[in-house]
Design a protein around this motif. Structure first.
Motif, mmCIF file in Angstrom:
data_model
loop_
_atom_site.group_PDB
_atom_site.id
_atom_site.type_symbol
_atom_site.label_atom_id
_atom_site.label_comp_id
_atom_site.label_asym_id
_atom_site.label_seq_id
_atom_site.Cartn_x
_atom_site.Cartn_y
_atom_site.Cartn_z
ATOM 1 N N VAL A 2 -12.494 -22.149 40.163
ATOM 2 C CA VAL A 2 -13.572 -22.788 38.519
ATOM 3 C C VAL A 2 -13.352 -24.086 38.340
ATOM 4 O O VAL A 2 -11.929 -24.714 38.582
ATOM 5 N N SER A 3 -13.783 -25.085 38.972
ATOM 6 C CA SER A 3 -13.800 -26.543 38.259
ATOM 7 C C SER A 3 -13.573 -26.987 37.132
ATOM 8 O O SER A 3 -14.146 -26.210 35.791
ATOM 9 N N MET A 4 -12.633 -27.370 36.964
ATOM 10 C CA MET A 4 -12.774 -28.634 35.655
ATOM 11 C C MET A 4 -13.974 -28.743 34.928
ATOM 12 O O MET A 4 -13.474 -28.576 33.563
ATOM 13 N N ARG A 5 -15.047 -28.985 35.705
ATOM 14 C CA ARG A 5 -15.884 -29.482 34.557
ATOM 15 C C ARG A 5 -16.333 -28.150 33.897
ATOM 16 O O ARG A 5 -17.119 -28.158 32.678
ATOM 17 N N ASP A 6 -16.388 -27.382 34.986
ATOM 18 C CA ASP A 6 -16.691 -25.577 34.500
ATOM 19 C C ASP A 6 -16.028 -25.359 33.012
ATOM 20 O O ASP A 6 -16.797 -25.234 32.000
ATOM 21 N N ALA A 7 -14.957 -25.280 33.265
ATOM 22 C CA ALA A 7 -13.905 -25.045 32.432
ATOM 23 C C ALA A 7 -13.576 -25.455 31.044
ATOM 24 O O ALA A 7 -13.550 -25.347 30.185
ATOM 25 N N LEU A 8 -14.204 -26.656 31.601
ATOM 26 C CA LEU A 8 -14.028 -27.829 30.172
ATOM 27 C C LEU A 8 -15.506 -27.184 29.292
ATOM 28 O O LEU A 8 -15.395 -26.827 27.496
ATOM 29 N N ILE A 9 -16.887 -27.206 29.681
ATOM 30 C CA ILE A 9 -18.102 -26.411 29.150
ATOM 31 C C ILE A 9 -17.242 -25.188 28.536
ATOM 32 O O ILE A 9 -18.162 -24.640 27.539
ATOM 33 N N GLN A 10 -16.784 -24.144 29.098
ATOM 34 C CA GLN A 10 -16.059 -23.065 28.634
ATOM 35 C C GLN A 10 -15.391 -23.158 27.097
ATOM 36 O O GLN A 10 -15.459 -22.445 26.751
ATOM 37 N N PHE A 11 -14.866 -24.197 27.372
ATOM 38 C CA PHE A 11 -13.694 -24.782 26.365
ATOM 39 C C PHE A 11 -14.674 -24.824 25.254
ATOM 40 O O PHE A 11 -13.868 -25.482 24.414
ATOM 41 N N GLY A 12 -15.740 -25.413 25.192
ATOM 42 C CA GLY A 12 -16.808 -25.704 24.481
ATOM 43 C C GLY A 12 -16.500 -27.306 24.701
ATOM 44 O O GLY A 12 -17.033 -28.086 23.688
ATOM 45 N N LEU A 13 -15.959 -28.103 25.528
ATOM 46 C CA LEU A 13 -16.410 -29.747 25.455
ATOM 47 C C LEU A 13 -17.573 -29.785 26.055
ATOM 48 O O LEU A 13 -17.588 -29.298 27.462
ATOM 49 N N ASP A 14 -17.970 -30.426 26.393
ATOM 50 C CA ASP A 14 -18.482 -31.260 27.151
ATOM 51 C C ASP A 14 -18.194 -32.333 27.941
ATOM 52 O O ASP A 14 -17.679 -33.738 28.045
ATOM 53 N N PRO A 15 -18.014 -32.794 29.555
ATOM 54 C CA PRO A 15 -17.082 -32.597 30.319
ATOM 55 C C PRO A 15 -17.913 -34.598 30.602
ATOM 56 O O PRO A 15 -17.571 -35.228 31.156
ATOM 57 N N ASP A 16 -19.764 -35.144 30.651
ATOM 58 C CA ASP A 16 -19.838 -36.165 30.579
ATOM 59 C C ASP A 16 -19.361 -37.085 29.497
ATOM 60 O O ASP A 16 -19.877 -37.760 29.075
ATOM 61 N N HIS A 17 -19.037 -36.368 28.108
ATOM 62 C CA HIS A 17 -18.127 -37.181 27.118
ATOM 63 C C HIS A 17 -17.162 -37.149 26.829
ATOM 64 O O HIS A 17 -16.434 -38.268 26.314
ATOM 65 N N ILE A 18 -16.320 -37.603 27.898
ATOM 66 C CA ILE A 18 -14.701 -37.463 28.138
ATOM 67 C C ILE A 18 -14.204 -38.829 27.162
ATOM 68 O O ILE A 18 -13.150 -38.992 27.377
ATOM 69 N N GLY A 19 -15.155 -39.480 28.107
ATOM 70 C CA GLY A 19 -14.935 -41.718 27.635
ATOM 71 C C GLY A 19 -14.838 -41.218 26.027
ATOM 72 O O GLY A 19 -13.906 -42.265 25.665
ATOM 73 N N ALA A 20 -15.614 -40.534 25.662
ATOM 74 C CA ALA A 20 -15.336 -40.303 23.987
ATOM 75 C C ALA A 20 -13.855 -40.706 23.259
ATOM 76 O O ALA A 20 -13.386 -40.669 21.951
ATOM 77 N N ALA A 21 -12.578 -39.591 24.309
ATOM 78 C CA ALA A 21 -11.470 -39.635 23.565
ATOM 79 C C ALA A 21 -10.652 -41.174 24.454
ATOM 80 O O ALA A 21 -9.640 -40.730 23.743
ATOM 81 N N ALA A 22 -10.892 -41.500 24.414
ATOM 82 C CA ALA A 22 -10.659 -43.172 24.594
ATOM 83 C C ALA A 22 -10.140 -43.900 23.645
ATOM 84 O O ALA A 22 -11.220 -44.057 22.449
ATOM 85 N N ARG A 23 -8.954 -44.913 23.968
ATOM 86 C CA ARG A 23 -8.479 -45.252 22.145
ATOM 87 C C ARG A 23 -8.675 -47.007 22.602
ATOM 88 O O ARG A 23 -8.236 -46.984 23.605
ATOM 89 N N ALA A 24 -8.480 -47.350 21.846
ATOM 90 C CA ALA A 24 -8.018 -49.232 22.153
ATOM 91 C C ALA A 24 -7.170 -49.462 21.914
ATOM 92 O O ALA A 24 -6.220 -49.374 20.312
ATOM 93 N N ARG A 25 -6.306 -50.457 22.180
ATOM 94 C CA ARG A 25 -5.130 -50.470 22.243
ATOM 95 C C ARG A 25 -4.843 -51.608 20.980
ATOM 96 O O ARG A 25 -3.777 -51.312 19.683
ATOM 97 N N ARG A 26 -5.946 -52.364 20.028
ATOM 98 C CA ARG A 26 -5.906 -52.613 18.398
ATOM 99 C C ARG A 26 -5.450 -51.388 17.916
ATOM 100 O O ARG A 26 -5.177 -51.837 16.646
#
Length: 419
Positions: A164-188
């Motif tokens: 099972v690929s990580m991409r498919d596992a994320l989808i099965q978990f209910g997450l969008d692999p193309d939007h992982i960047g939304a988890a990023a936080r800024a230093r400020r």
């Protein structure tokens, strides 16, 4: 702290132990604790943790990689935060304290503040990172790297042992692999990142101390070695004419151990995997593969040691007429803990009546990723026998309580560095 708070904190320790046990019951194996990235067990654990966060007075959500995130606002909504956390995934056949102790302790401390109606000049955020161990996809710190904005998108193509690929596992978990960047936080957004974790070693126990101040998270270099000689009949090839890859590997392994044993600067080296081929009782091994893991408190020390060990292995291979292939498979830099955070942790430990002993971490932690967006501080809690990544991993109630008291004191007396 006053007498009233002392009573509350004793209850915190009991609550922490109870919740550690509750979380340990969520496992893919009824007899062993195993909870790895993007599984239904991890999802069940995240739901429990989200509930605890909300009970503690936090707003809480699951981010784009599966990290569990809770926020307790300060006196001024939207203020930068002191972030606390650890991971809630495990290795296979794990102990129950590695990771969850830090997450649950942080939640308990926020709950204590909330019960007292206390808000601070900064927000507090608690994070349970979804993947620190790297068990499922052989890539560590996925949760914290996503939060730090350093997630490598090529990892999405990695596959687990079932294909099972990580991409498919994320989808099965209910997450969008193309939007992982939304988890990023800024230093400020962060004033600092603070993690409480079991020591995973015997130093605090040897010194009869419940807690310690971490100075740095040791960097690591991992190599894959392959020696190739000549397979042959075990009864017909004279000893002097053999090109035995396994005896060559044994000499290399012994040299690594001896080199690290004679080092006085905290160097450690481990050969954790070895495979001989063709693997028959009456056949001289013609090819052997093995791994090397080397760690030291400073990058310079580790890199020099790795270079010295590589030269020794090359010399052994040449003398034994063996072909050598040696590849670096993993390299993490050493992460120093911020001096200003170490000072505040040490002051909190001393105020609780303990010696503020400093020690490095030989194991990796999420701070290795979080250093890219925040200064990092760590508190170690004693664990029995120094045992970790094993079902016998154990923390005494009194030590869990001591860790909670130190974290709560750090929070209540926290002072960001002058800008």
């Amino acid at each position: 702290m006053g007498a009233g708070n002392a009573v509350q904190n004793a209850a915190l320790g009991e609550e922490i132990v109870r919740r550690v046990n509750e979380l340990a019951a969520i496992s893919e194996d009824g007899d062993k604790l195993t909870r790895v990235f993007l599984t239904k067990e991890l999802r069940a654990a995240s739901d429990v943790i989200l509930g605890w966060m909300r009970e503690a007075g936090m707003s809480a959500h699951l981010d784009a990689i599966g990290n569990v995130c809770g926020r307790y606002e300060g006196e001024r909504p939207g203020a930068p935060c002191l972030m606390l956390g650890s991971h809630y995934d495990t290795v296979r056949d794990a102990g129950k304290w590695d990771g969850p102790l830090g997450v649950i302790t942080a939640i308990a401390c926020v709950a204590d503040l909330n019960r007292r109606g206390k808000r601070l000049s900064f927000a507090i955020e608690v994070v349970g990172f979804a993947d620190e161990e790297g068990v499922r996809f052989a890539s560590t710190l996925l949760g914290s790297r996503a939060m730090a904005g350093t997630f490598d998108a090529s990892a999405l193509n990695a596959r687990d042992r079932d294909g099972v690929s990580m991409r498919d596992a994320l989808i099965q978990f209910g997450l969008d692999p193309d939007h992982i960047g939304a988890a990023a936080r800024a230093r400020r957004e962060l004033l600092a990142y603070l993690e409480l974790h079991i020591e995973q070693g015997p130093v605090l126990e040897a010194r009869n101390l419940p807690v310690g101040v971490v100075t740095a998270i040791a960097g690591a270099t991992r190599l894959a070695a392959r020696l190739t000689g000549m397979a042959g009949h075990a009864g017909t090839v004279p000893m002097a004419l053999r090109r035995d890859a396994l005896t060559g590997a044994a000499e290399c392994i012994g040299a690594i151990e001896q080199f690290c044993r004679t080092d006085e600067g905290g160097l450690v080296g481990t050969v954790g995997y070895i495979q001989a081929r063709p693997g028959a009782t009456n056949v001289i091994p013609g090819e052997v593969s093995f791994t090397i893991d080397m760690r030291a408190p400073t990058d310079m020390h580790r890199k020099r040691a790795v270079a010295d060990v590589v030269r020794q292995i090359e010399a052994i291979a040449k003398r034994r007429h063996l072909a050598l292939q040696l590849d670096v498979t993993h390299e993490n830099r050493t992460v120093p803990c911020a001096p200003w955070l170490k000072d505040q942790i040490a002051q909190a430990i001393a105020a609780e009546g303990f010696a503020a002993f400093e020690l490095p971490s030989g194991a990796g932690h999420d701070g290795m990723a979080m250093i890219d967006i925040a200064d990092v501080g760590m508190i170690f809690v004693r664990c029995r026998g120094g045992i970790s990544h094993h079902p016998d991993e154990h923390v005494e109630l009194a030590d869990a309580d001591a860790g909670a008291r130190v974290v709560l004191r750090v929070i209540e007396h926290f002072k960001p560095p002058a800008s």
